[in-house]
Design an enzyme around this catalytic site. Sequence first.
Site, PDB file in Angstrom:
ATOM      1  N   MET A  65       0.832  -1.216   0.000  1.00 36.03           N
ATOM      2  CA  MET A  65       0.000   0.000   0.000  1.00 36.03           C
ATOM      3  C   MET A  65       0.858   1.253   0.000  1.00 36.03           C
ATOM      4  SD  MET A  65      -3.185   0.577  -0.226  1.00 36.03           S
ATOM      5  CE  MET A  65      -4.742  -0.283  -0.328  1.00 36.03           C
ATOM      6  N   GLY A  66       1.814   1.286  -0.909  1.00 38.36           N
ATOM      7  CA  GLY A  66       2.579   2.518  -1.112  1.00 38.36           C
ATOM      8  C   GLY A  66       1.766   3.428  -2.031  1.00 38.36           C
TER       9      GLY A  66
ATOM     10  N   THR B 122       2.083  -5.479 -11.803  1.00 38.23           N
ATOM     11  CA  THR B 122       2.717  -4.365 -12.529  1.00 38.23           C
ATOM     12  C   THR B 122       3.906  -3.833 -11.713  1.00 38.23           C
ATOM     13  OG1 THR B 122       1.199  -2.765 -11.515  1.00 38.23           O
ATOM     14  CG2 THR B 122       0.582  -3.613 -13.679  1.00 38.23           C
ATOM     15  N   SER B 123       4.397  -4.652 -10.752  1.00 43.19           N
ATOM     16  CA  SER B 123       5.494  -4.129  -9.909  1.00 43.19           C
ATOM     17  C   SER B 123       6.838  -4.704 -10.349  1.00 43.19           C
ATOM     18  CB  SER B 123       5.209  -4.390  -8.434  1.00 43.19           C
ATOM     19  OG  SER B 123       4.943  -5.755  -8.190  1.00 43.19           O
ATOM     20  N   ARG B 124       7.190  -5.896  -9.866  1.00 42.35           N
ATOM     21  CA  ARG B 124       8.406  -6.555 -10.327  1.00 42.35           C
ATOM     22  C   ARG B 124       8.124  -8.040 -10.482  1.00 42.35           C
ATOM     23  NH1 ARG B 124       9.732  -2.327 -11.721  1.00 42.35           N
ATOM     24  NH2 ARG B 124      11.653  -1.169 -11.326  1.00 42.35           N
TER      25      ARG B 124
ATOM     26  N   GLU C 243      13.359 -10.432 -17.153  1.00 45.77           N
ATOM     27  CA  GLU C 243      13.108  -9.607 -18.353  1.00 45.77           C
ATOM     28  C   GLU C 243      14.382  -9.426 -19.169  1.00 45.77           C
ATOM     29  OE1 GLU C 243      11.197  -5.913 -17.307  1.00 45.77           O
ATOM     30  OE2 GLU C 243       9.733  -6.992 -16.108  1.00 45.77           O
TER      31      GLU C 243
ATOM     32  N   HIS D 253       6.390  -4.401 -19.897  1.00 50.00           N
ATOM     33  CA  HIS D 253       6.830  -3.463 -18.843  1.00 50.00           C
ATOM     34  C   HIS D 253       6.571  -2.002 -19.250  1.00 50.00           C
ATOM     35  CE1 HIS D 253       9.786  -3.051 -15.226  1.00 50.00           C
ATOM     36  NE2 HIS D 253       8.897  -2.072 -15.222  1.00 50.00           N
TER      37      HIS D 253
HETATM   38  C1  DGY Z   1       9.726   1.803 -12.221  1.00 50.32           C
HETATM   39  O1  DGY Z   1       9.728   3.040 -12.229  1.00 50.32           O
HETATM   40  O2  DGY Z   1      10.266   1.143 -11.351  1.00 50.32           O
HETATM   41  C2  DGY Z   1       9.009   1.149 -13.327  1.00 50.32           C
HETATM   42  O3  DGY Z   1       9.032  -0.211 -13.286  1.00 50.32           O
HETATM   43  C3  DGY Z   1       9.511   1.666 -14.653  1.00 50.32           C
HETATM   44  O4  DGY Z   1       8.428   2.312 -15.160  1.00 50.32           O
END
Ligand code: DGY
Length: 320
Positions: free
Chosen positions: A155-156, A237-239, A268, A286
């Site tokens: 929750m950032g 959508t993070s890592r 990746e 990404h």
């Molecule tokens: C980040 O900023 O860490 C993203 O993955 C790149 O958009």
Amino acid sequence: MARLRVLVTAPIPGEALSRLRESFRVDLNRSGRKLSSREMRRRIARAHGLLCLPSDRIDRTILAAGPHLKGIANCAVGTDNIDLTEAERRGIIVTNTPGVLTAATADLTWALILAVTRRLVEGDRLVRKGRFAGWSPTLLLGRSLEGKVLGVIGMGRIGRAVAARASAFGMRVAYFSRTPLAREDERKLRWRRLPLRKLLSVADVITLHLPSTPETRRLIGPTQLSLMKKGSFLINTSRGDIVDEPALIASLRSGRLAAAGLDVYAREPRIPRALLRMEKTVLLPHIGSATLETRIAMASLAATNLIALLEGRHPPHRVR
Ligand code: DGY
């Protein structure tokens, strides 16, 4: 006095480069092609500053090759591509670009949630193959979001922006985070903090918003996936390395997960072939922060960080 040198590992949008050129000698990798470790080591040898991308791996061999390096401006919020401990040991300041990409990444997260629950990409493929034979009561049935539970892990800034958009779709929000939100906010927003196991078992859609650290790597493994509701959805959508990819593939194959929407991958740009072959995955390259406005803002913030630190001022976003 000789001007300080800055290595920029790829062309970046906006005026960031011209701002850097006003103060420094800029060595730009015009090709945009990812620099090999060898090329990077050669070019960093004379650099005082480095502006790099999340796809550049700045490990100890690269850091060792830059004896004059004072600071690194990562054009990203995540800094898992940089050996932070080694940078700190060498007295190299590392900065990042938080905040400016929050909305774009939250929007893309919702694009993936809608894409997997409403089977958008399957529909597009079907139409292009000439297989659309007219309206049908059973064609490509997806799942409704209204009344369902969105489970946000992390929750950032980005997790909160994703959660904030949930009410527009009539979803309830539950979350897992090391640091709880203020009670006042939880009450006002009606977001419920749950232990991870509980969250996994009640959420219809789980979305990940964590940095990649030793604690979060493979946080979502076989056990966690087995706790997820049958027919639920996973969005990342993070890592990529937060998810155990072989376990994810198994979970999709078994039908426990209905589908996954991924923008990031553990290694990746490599993507496991099994994920590529599945109808049940929506796979993006990404592009969470990839709007023109956001990328200009990221490049500009990275340049601001680098200029400040090379001029001996405190950069706005220092990581270490
Ligand atoms: C980040 O900023 O860490 C993203 O993955 C790149 O958009």
